[in-house]
Each structure stands twice: as structure tokens, then as C-alpha cells.
Scaffold this motif. Structure first.
Motif, PDB file in Angstrom:
ATOM      1  N   CYS B 215      48.806   7.105 -33.467  1.00 18.31           N
ATOM      2  CA  CYS B 215      49.069   7.201 -35.009  1.00 18.31           C
ATOM      3  C   CYS B 215      50.452   6.931 -35.651  1.00 18.31           C
ATOM      4  CB  CYS B 215      48.418   8.397 -35.417  1.00 18.31           C
ATOM      5  SG  CYS B 215      46.458   8.331 -35.166  1.00 18.31           S
ATOM      6  N   ALA B 219      52.386   3.894 -37.617  1.00 21.24           N
ATOM      7  CA  ALA B 219      53.185   4.208 -38.852  1.00 21.24           C
ATOM      8  C   ALA B 219      54.679   3.730 -38.742  1.00 21.24           C
ATOM      9  CB  ALA B 219      53.239   5.479 -39.414  1.00 21.24           C
ATOM     10  N   SER B 262      46.373   4.319 -40.220  1.00 21.22           N
ATOM     11  CA  SER B 262      47.772   4.969 -39.772  1.00 21.22           C
ATOM     12  C   SER B 262      48.878   3.933 -40.300  1.00 21.22           C
ATOM     13  CB  SER B 262      47.918   5.353 -38.615  1.00 21.22           C
ATOM     14  OG  SER B 262      46.819   6.357 -38.149  1.00 21.22           O
ATOM     15  N   CYS B 265      49.656   4.123 -43.602  1.00 22.45           N
ATOM     16  CA  CYS B 265      50.626   5.305 -44.198  1.00 22.45           C
ATOM     17  C   CYS B 265      51.896   5.037 -43.897  1.00 22.45           C
ATOM     18  CB  CYS B 265      50.298   6.561 -43.060  1.00 22.45           C
ATOM     19  SG  CYS B 265      48.490   7.173 -43.564  1.00 22.45           S
ATOM     20  N   LEU B 304      48.735  10.972 -42.839  1.00 21.64           N
ATOM     21  CA  LEU B 304      48.989  10.545 -41.352  1.00 21.64           C
ATOM     22  C   LEU B 304      48.516  11.603 -40.482  1.00 21.64           C
ATOM     23  CD1 LEU B 304      50.188   8.455 -39.586  1.00 21.64           C
ATOM     24  CD2 LEU B 304      52.397   9.307 -39.594  1.00 21.64           C
ATOM     25  N   ASN B 307      44.945  11.834 -40.182  1.00 21.58           N
ATOM     26  CA  ASN B 307      44.542  10.618 -39.456  1.00 21.58           C
ATOM     27  C   ASN B 307      44.384  11.288 -38.065  1.00 21.58           C
ATOM     28  OD1 ASN B 307      43.324   8.470 -40.848  1.00 21.58           O
ATOM     29  ND2 ASN B 307      45.726   7.627 -41.281  1.00 21.58           N
TER      30      ASN B 307
END
Lengths: 230, 317
Positions: B215, B219, B262, B265, B304, B307
Motif C-alpha cells: 500500500c 502511494a 492506495s 492516496c 492510506l 487501506n
């Protein structure tokens, strides 16, 4: 055996990060990063220019979305669109900046989830309508709003449009991201039903709404605080 | 058939007009370089694919140098006095909303109801670029409606466009140039390099660490590239499929959906996603070009984290 991976292209990323840290003009940073990446990948200058040119022509559809509406929006602004939007919102007594933006977030996220991603946008909705209304709602409460808070309200209006769009559109089955994910997984030999991917996006979409709505309530609190001080 | 190429020509003509108007604006201290900048950009839309690729590349570099060294500057714009504008807002009332709403409504109708309308054998709107073409039609309809409503000419609309365009300045071309950088990164094999670095230096024996790397990696990679679509294949191919699905038997649909979110984000936190984050700052006359990114970080970081938690608990569903 695994082939050796060329790590030189990471130089391009380093240039981008250095550029933003040094607060150089972003356009220059991008061109410098393009050059560095090309050189690191051992491309001759002509090849780099040709790659840039091909990509530049190929991606010219991107600016259409915020350049084409300018003429109509500019004309309406000249004849008082912002003033009217502000006057309309000031008449609704229960309206606060936060509530207005939470409502917009809800509508934007839901309509994007149904594939209506064009109902919104920074040039078509935020600049002419949403941001002036959000400012006017704060002014109706406090009388006067400091520049710092005014800029924060505007930035939150733009942020709300983004959050609504991003976390709404991904639960729409026919959206590009879903198609992309399906294609990539299929290339790796994994078949996934696009509907399942859209459904598993819903928990995050709900979390996004709750978190951003909470931040919008904090904005309302900041507006109230400034109102009390004044 | 109305195609995307028609709107390239419309925008090209519009930009050429901006260049001409800038050239004649004696109040602009850099009127020659400003005119050259918009003129070159007009050329990209008018000549487009007929240009030799290397020439188009050179043109992009010249534009970046003009913009980067302050060659695009403000001129003088004639606006209505405050009192007159308020009077007109009162007189026109809610009618002012109508042309503004015509843009999204036409886009929606074009992309849904008119999608299958044909004239003879050809579709009315180019199917491949349906949304953009519909939005283009909406913009022109809105301009026509605004002219009728305010009893002005489209030429006034062009003057207003120049006011808005000059206020945005170089931010106008940044998303376009970033898209180019993204394509170049892909061509140079950046994705492979990043996946290699992540997977060879981090120990992913714990399920939570693997989920977090996936994740956060999405990002971070999106923050660098400015585009989640570029991050997804890299992180899904590097961590998602071999480790989350391969080792921990994650449901691929959950892995993919949460991974893409993600990445989004990351999009909220980067100036590289200029069309979402820098252009609106310019459009809203914010002095700090990163103000929108800063407003989004308090939403992006908790999301995030959410997530990571969601993926950790839902991946074996």
C-alpha cells in the motif's frame, strides 16, 4: 537467471525530488528530469527529443478538459456569476462552508460511482460555483474572513472535488482503472471479475467519505474560532 | 462525425488568438516571449501529428525554457467595474447558472444518450473519445448560451479566456509535460528498477509488513510519478501478485481494488499530479501553489492507513 536490472533511470526520480526540494520552477524540473532519464537510459539526444515530441503530441488531449470551458466561464464571471453564487448561498441560513462541501463531496462521489465523472471539475464547477459559495457561507457567518482562511477554504473546495472524484469513480465498473487492473492481472494469469473489484472498492470509498467529511467539519470549527476572535 | 481532432483545431485557433492578443498588449512587460509561448503551444494543436517528433520535442523544451525563466507574464485586462458586475448579477439572476451547467449536462447526455446516434453510417460523436468530445461540444454550447444571455460576442469570451489563461501561466502546461515525463519514465524502464529495489531490500515475512509495503509503495510510487496508473503495474507485479496473492493467498480483487485506492492516496499528496493539484491552485488564485496538496494530506494519510487495515483484514475473504 534473472537479468540484471538497470537502476540508472532512478536518476530521473532523484532530479524530480531535488527540484521540488530546491523549489525550482516545476516546468524546468520536468524538462531536466526528462533529459536526465534519457541520458541515463543511454538514448542519443535526437532519440530523446523524438520520444519527448511523440509523447507531447500524444498527450495533448489532457489540457482540453480545463482549457475549453474557460471562454464560457470567463464570460459568465464578467457578468457576475461568482457574485450571484455567493448571494444565493448567503440566503440559506443553515449553510456552513463545511456542510456545503460535505454535500458536494457526497454528490460528487456518488455521481462518479455511477460513471458521471464529468459532473464537476475544477474549471467547470469549483472555480465558478463551489469555491465562491464556500467562501460566501463563511462570510455570512463571520462577516469578514482573513486571507489565510479564505485561501484554506478555496483549497479545501478543490480538495473536495478531487476526493469525491477519485474514490467515487473507482467503484464504477466501466472505469479505466478497473479495466487496467483486469488487463494487468490477466497478463499474470489471474482472471478477476471486474464487478468484484468494483465492490471491494466500496469499503475504501466509504472510509474516504468519512475521513474527508470529518476534515471538513474541522474546517467549520476553524471558521467558528476565527469568528469568535473577530 | 465530430472528432477529437476538431477540438484540437478549436483549441489551437484559440491559443493562436491568445498569442496574437498578447503580442499587441503593450502593458505586458514580456509580451514577445509570452506571445511566442502561446504561439508554440498553438502549433502543437494545429500541426500536431504532422510535425516531425524531434521538432515537437524541441518545441516542448523551448516552451519549458520560456516558462521556466519567467517569460510568460501578465498583461492588462479590461474588466467590468464592481458596481456594474453586481447590477448585472442581480438582473440575470439564476440564468447565470444555466450556461455553466450546460457543460457537465451536455457531457453527460453526449456520453450516454447520444453515444449510439449515427448520421448515415458514421456515429455523431467519435466513440473512442466520447467524453472529451461531448465536453468540447458542451463548452462551445455554453459559450454560445453565455453570449446570448449577456448580449456579447464570442470575441469577449476570448478576451476573458486570456485573462484566466494568463493568470494560470506556466501551470497550464505542467500536467501536459508531466504526462510526457511519465511516458519517458516507462520507456526507460523505471518501473522495473523500483520494483527491484523494493523487493530486494525489504523482508516481507510478516503479512502485515507485506500489506504495508504494497500500500505505501503504491502511494510513494504515485507521488513520484504523479499517476496511479503508472504505479499499479509496478507494485502489483512486484509485490501484489507474487507475495500477497502467491504467498498469503489474498483475493486478487481485494488486492487490486485496495492497491489502486492506495495509489490515489498518493495522487492527493503530490504536485506531480498537476492537473488535480497545481492547476486548481492556479485557477483559484492561491498564492501557495501547493495549497491544495496541503489541504489533502489530512485526508490522504489516514485513508492510506485505513487501506492497510482494510486490506489486512479483507484480503482472505
Amino acid at each position: 537467471m534473472q537479468a540484471a536490472v538497470n537502476l540508472w533511470p532512478l536518476i530521473g526520480v532523484a532530479v524530480v525530488i531535488a527540484g521540488f526540494v530546491l523549489r525550482a520552477n516545476p516546468v524546468l524540473v520536468v524538462v531536466a528530469a526528462c533529459g536526465a532519464t534519457g541520458v541515463a537510459a543511454a538514448m542519443p539526444v535526437e532519440h530523446i527529443l523524438a520520444s519527448l515530441g511523440t509523447a507531447f503530441v500524444k498527450t495533448r488531449n489532457l489540457p482540453l478538459i480545463y482549457l475549453l470551458p474557460l471562454a464560457a466561464i470567463g464570460l459568465l464571471e464578467r457578468f457576475g456569476l461568482k457574485e450571484h453564487a455567493q448571494a444565493s448561498i448567503a440566503k440559506i441560513k443553515s449553510a456552513t462552508t463545511g456542510r456545503l462541501l460535505i454535500f458536494y463531496l457526497f454528490v460528487r462521489e456518488l455521481s462518479a460511482a455511477f460513471g458521471l465523472t464529468s459532473l464537476g471539475g475544477h474549471a467547470a464547477m469549483v472555480r465558478p460555483l463551489i469555491a465562491p459559495m464556500a467562501e460566501a457561507a463563511a462570510e455570512a457567518r463571520n462577516g469578514k474572513v482573513s486571507d489565510k482562511l479564505r485561501y484554506r477554504i478555496r483549497a479545501m473546495a478543490a480538495a473536495t472535488d478531487n476526493v469525491g472524484l477519485f474514490f467515487g469513480e473507482d467503484i464504477f465498473v466501466a472505469f479505466g482503472a478497473i479495466v487496467l487492473m483486469q488487463t494487468i492481472l490477466l497478463a499474470e494469469g489471474i482472471a478477476v471479475n471486474p464487478l468484484h473489484m468494483a465492490l471491494w472498492g466500496i469499503p475504501t470509498a466509504v472510509a474516504a467519505f468519512i475521513i474527508h467529511a470529518w476534515n471538513l467539519r474541522r474546517l467549520d470549527a476553524a471558521i467558528r474560532r476565527e469568528g469568535k476572535l473577530a | 462525425m465530430i472528432t477529437l481532432d476538431h477540438f484540437y483545431l478549436v483549441l489551437g485557433a484559440m491559443l493562436a488568438l491568445m498569442a496574437f492578443m498578447s503580442l499587441r498588449d503593450r502593458h505586458n512587460p514580456r509580451r514577445y516571449s509570452t506571445a511566442l509561448f502561446w504561439g508554440l503551444y498553438a502549433l502543437v494543436y494545429l500541426a500536431g501529428e504532422q510535425m516531425a517528433p524531434a521538432l515537437a520535442g524541441l518545441l516542448m523544451v523551448v516552451m519549458a525554457l520560456i516558462a521556466g525563466f519567467g517569460g510568460v507574464s501578465l498583461g492588462k485586462y479590461e474588466t467590468l467595474p464592481e458596481g456594474e458586475r453586481r447590477a448585472s448579477a442581480k438582473r440575470l439572476g439564476h440564468w447565470l447558472f444555466l450556461p455553466a451547467l450546460l457543460i457537465p449536462v451536455t457531457t453527460m447526455i453526449g456520453a450516454t444518450l447520444l453515444a449510439d446516434v449515427r448520421i448515415g453510417a458514421l456515429p455523431l460523436l467519435e466513440p473512442k473519445h466520447l467524453t472529451l468530445v461531448s465536453m468540447g461540444c458542451g463548452s462551445l454550447l455554453a459559450l454560445a448560451a453565455a453570449c446570448l444571455l449577456t448580449r456579447t460576442t464570442p470575441m469577449q469570451g476570448m478576451r476573458e479566456s486570456r485573462r484566466l489563461l494568463d493568470a494560470m501561466g506556466w501551470a497550464v502546461v505542467l500536467p501536459h509535460m508531466l504526462a510526457v515525463l511519465g511516458l519517458l519514465f516507462a520507456e526507460a524502464g523505471l518501473g522495473k528498477a523500483v520494483a527491484h529495489v523494493t523487493t530486494s531490500y525489504i523482508n516481507m515475512d510478516s503479512r502485515l509488513v507485506a500489506v504495508a509495503v504494497y500500500c505505501v509503495g503504491m502511494a510513494l510510487f504515485t507521488i513520484v510519478m504523479g499517476n496511479g496508473f503508472a504505479a499499479f503495474p509496478v507494485m502489483a507485479g512486484g509485490v501484489g501478485i507474487p507475495i500477497l496473492v502467491g504467498v498469503y493467498h489474498a483475493n486478487p480483487a481485494v488486492m487490486a481494488a485496495t492497491g489502486m485506492f492506495s495509489a490515489y492516496c498518493g495522487t492527493l499528496m503530490t504536485p506531480m499530479a498537476a492537473n488535480f493539484n497545481i492547476v486548481p491552485a492556479a485557477l483559484l488564485d492561491l498564492p501557495d501553489k501547493n495549497a491544495v496538496v496541503k489541504a489533502q494530506i489530512p485526508t490522504a494519510l489516514p485513508l492510506l492507513a485505513a487501506n492497510i487495515i482494510l486490506l489486512y483484514f479483507l484480503m482472505n475473504q
